[in-house]
Design an enzyme around this catalytic site. Structure first.
Site, PDB file in Angstrom:
ATOM      1  N   GLY A  11      -7.772  23.938  36.119  1.00 53.88           N
ATOM      2  CA  GLY A  11      -8.195  23.236  34.909  1.00 53.88           C
ATOM      3  C   GLY A  11      -7.500  23.834  33.693  1.00 53.88           C
ATOM      4  O   GLY A  11      -7.313  25.042  33.610  1.00 53.88           O
ATOM      5  N   THR A 113      -6.334  29.917  41.347  1.00 50.94           N
ATOM      6  CA  THR A 113      -4.903  30.091  41.099  1.00 50.94           C
ATOM      7  C   THR A 113      -4.449  31.481  41.527  1.00 50.94           C
ATOM      8  O   THR A 113      -3.390  31.646  42.148  1.00 50.94           O
ATOM      9  CB  THR A 113      -4.621  29.898  39.593  1.00 50.94           C
ATOM     10  OG1 THR A 113      -4.996  28.580  39.243  1.00 50.94           O
ATOM     11  CG2 THR A 113      -3.161  30.144  39.262  1.00 50.94           C
ATOM     12  N   ASP A 135     -14.302  29.882  31.743  1.00 53.75           N
ATOM     13  CA  ASP A 135     -15.501  30.435  32.401  1.00 53.75           C
ATOM     14  C   ASP A 135     -15.626  31.953  32.196  1.00 53.75           C
ATOM     15  O   ASP A 135     -16.701  32.516  32.369  1.00 53.75           O
ATOM     16  CB  ASP A 135     -15.467  30.141  33.905  1.00 53.75           C
ATOM     17  CG  ASP A 135     -15.336  28.661  34.205  1.00 53.75           C
ATOM     18  OD1 ASP A 135     -15.666  27.849  33.314  1.00 53.75           O
ATOM     19  OD2 ASP A 135     -14.908  28.306  35.319  1.00 53.75           O
ATOM     20  N   MET A 179     -20.216  24.075  30.401  1.00 51.80           N
ATOM     21  CA  MET A 179     -19.486  24.415  31.630  1.00 51.80           C
ATOM     22  C   MET A 179     -19.585  25.907  31.927  1.00 51.80           C
ATOM     23  O   MET A 179     -20.278  26.646  31.233  1.00 51.80           O
ATOM     24  CB  MET A 179     -18.027  24.007  31.495  1.00 51.80           C
ATOM     25  CG  MET A 179     -17.787  22.525  31.598  1.00 51.80           C
ATOM     26  SD  MET A 179     -16.014  22.183  31.513  1.00 51.80           S
ATOM     27  CE  MET A 179     -15.996  20.489  32.058  1.00 51.80           C
ATOM     28  N   ARG A 263     -12.978  22.001  26.809  1.00 50.40           N
ATOM     29  CA  ARG A 263     -11.706  22.589  27.232  1.00 50.40           C
ATOM     30  C   ARG A 263     -10.535  22.126  26.381  1.00 50.40           C
ATOM     31  O   ARG A 263      -9.418  22.606  26.562  1.00 50.40           O
ATOM     32  CB  ARG A 263     -11.417  22.191  28.686  1.00 50.40           C
ATOM     33  CG  ARG A 263     -12.284  22.886  29.676  1.00 50.40           C
ATOM     34  CD  ARG A 263     -11.623  23.023  31.023  1.00 50.40           C
ATOM     35  NE  ARG A 263     -10.878  21.894  31.494  1.00 50.40           N
ATOM     36  CZ  ARG A 263     -11.063  21.305  32.665  1.00 50.40           C
ATOM     37  NH1 ARG A 263     -12.014  21.731  33.476  1.00 50.40           N
ATOM     38  NH2 ARG A 263     -10.316  20.316  33.058  1.00 50.40           N
TER      39      ARG A 263
HETATM   40  O1  F6P Z   1     -13.120  26.340  35.711  1.00 53.89           O
HETATM   41  C1  F6P Z   1     -13.086  25.604  34.542  1.00 53.89           C
HETATM   42  C2  F6P Z   1     -14.045  24.441  34.590  1.00 53.89           C
HETATM   43  O2  F6P Z   1     -13.958  23.757  33.355  1.00 53.89           O
HETATM   44  C3  F6P Z   1     -15.477  24.811  34.915  1.00 53.89           C
HETATM   45  O3  F6P Z   1     -16.185  25.310  33.823  1.00 53.89           O
HETATM   46  C4  F6P Z   1     -15.998  23.488  35.419  1.00 53.89           C
HETATM   47  O4  F6P Z   1     -17.071  23.691  36.328  1.00 53.89           O
HETATM   48  C5  F6P Z   1     -14.812  22.910  36.113  1.00 53.89           C
HETATM   49  O5  F6P Z   1     -13.657  23.547  35.604  1.00 53.89           O
HETATM   50  C6  F6P Z   1     -14.663  21.432  35.928  1.00 53.89           C
HETATM   51  O6  F6P Z   1     -13.643  21.009  36.754  1.00 53.89           O
HETATM   52  P1  F6P Z   1     -12.945  19.603  36.612  1.00 53.89           P
HETATM   53  O7  F6P Z   1     -12.111  19.638  35.376  1.00 53.89           O
HETATM   54  O8  F6P Z   1     -12.106  19.480  37.831  1.00 53.89           O
HETATM   55  O9  F6P Z   1     -14.033  18.587  36.512  1.00 53.89           O
END
Ligand code: F6P
Length: 282
Positions: A11, A113, A135, A179, A263
């Site tokens: 991500g 990763t 995270d 998240m 994010r």
């Molecule tokens: O690891 C980063 C993260 O944003 C987590 O906080 C969250 O659980 C996950 O990735 C979400 O994943 P995706 O973007 O695949 O929905």
């Protein structure tokens, strides 16, 4: 001449471009460097999808969210599995590394990763791993680029929700789900920064009456009539929690799931600094 491959995987998060730029700036200053940008993480390494970067490609990206290299989720658990396409992914990655005559591979990512980065290192490739994740749950790190930006965004969102909720003189409980996957760092830090009444994280079991209802009653007795309950994802159904709080306290309760906006956006000052330092160190 030193040839450096670079990829971002998993991500995305704010600060990736700042770290990419940090690597490039230092590499160009220190060596006669050529940088090869691998597209979309390990997918690009497996399929040989890359571009020879120019020095100018790294200009103007410090404050950009996302990653100029692109990213993808290529789960570690599947790396040694041969799928329907019959591709041996590990062999393919080693071949791309060799074909590109790389001296090393700089890999930016989170937990998954780095498992694959470790696998490649064990396979004999020169690998430098750089942490990034909102995270903040990477072993051996105190802070990862991405985390401060996401926490700041969450805390700011809470304040904005609060301005709205405070208009209601009957009071309001705002549940904010954030998240963090299995880690409560985002909820904890942003919750403190936003003045949350209660913070629920996966690492610490909570008691509904003691940690939410009684806390609300106590702060209510001090004159407060807006309450933020910060909840890390995975704690449970926040709509159900809202119904439970409303029936236990009689205060209107709404749940907001912040989602992927956490994010996005430009990295915070702290993340720009950290990413630049990590990039330079790499
Ligand atoms: O690891 C980063 C993260 O944003 C987590 O906080 C969250 O659980 C996950 O990735 C979400 O994943 P995706 O973007 O695949 O929905």
């Amino acid at each position: 001449m030193i040839r450096i491959g670079m990829l971002t995987s998993g991500g995305d998060c704010p600060g990736l471009n700042a770290a990419i730029r940090g690597v490039a700036r230092a590499a160009y200053e220190m060596f006669d460097a050529e940088i090869i940008g691998i597209h979309d993480g390990y997918r690009g390494l497996i399929e040989g999808d890359y571009q020879e970067m120019k020095r100018s490609d790294f200009s103007g990206i410090l404050t950009l969210g996302g990653t100029i290299l692109g990213t993808a989720r290529t789960p570690f658990r599947d790396m040694r599995k041969i799928g329907e396409d019959k591709v041996d992914k590990v062999a393919a990655m080693k071949k791309t590394y060799k074909d590109l005559k790389l001296d090393c591979l700089v890999i930016l990512g989170g937990n998954g990763t780095h498992k694959t980065a470790n696998l490649l290192s064990q396979e004999g490739l020169n690998v430098i791993g750089l942490p990034k994740t909102i995270d903040n749950d990477l072993y051996g790190t105190d802070h990862c680029p991405g985390f401060a930006s996401a926490a700041k965004y969450i805390a700011t969102s809470c304040m904005e929700v609060k301005h709205d909720a405070c208009c209601y003189d009957t009071g309001m409980v705002t549940i904010i789900e954030v998240m963090g996957r299995h880690a409560g760092w985002l909820a904890l830090s942003a919750g403190i920064a936003a003045g949350a009444t209660s913070i629920l994280v996966p690492e610490i079991p909570y008691d509904f009456q003691r940690d939410i209802v009684d806390r609300m009653k106590y702060t209510s007795s001090l004159g407060k009539h807006h309450f933020i309950v910060m909840v890390a994802e995975g704690i449970g159904d926040v709509d159900q929690l809202a119904r439970d709080i409303e029936s236990a306290t009689g205060v209107e309760t709404r749940a907001t799931v912040l989602g992927h906006v956490q994010r996005g956006g430009s990295p915070s000052m702290a993340d720009r600094m950290l990413a630049a330092q990590f990039g330079n160190k790499a």
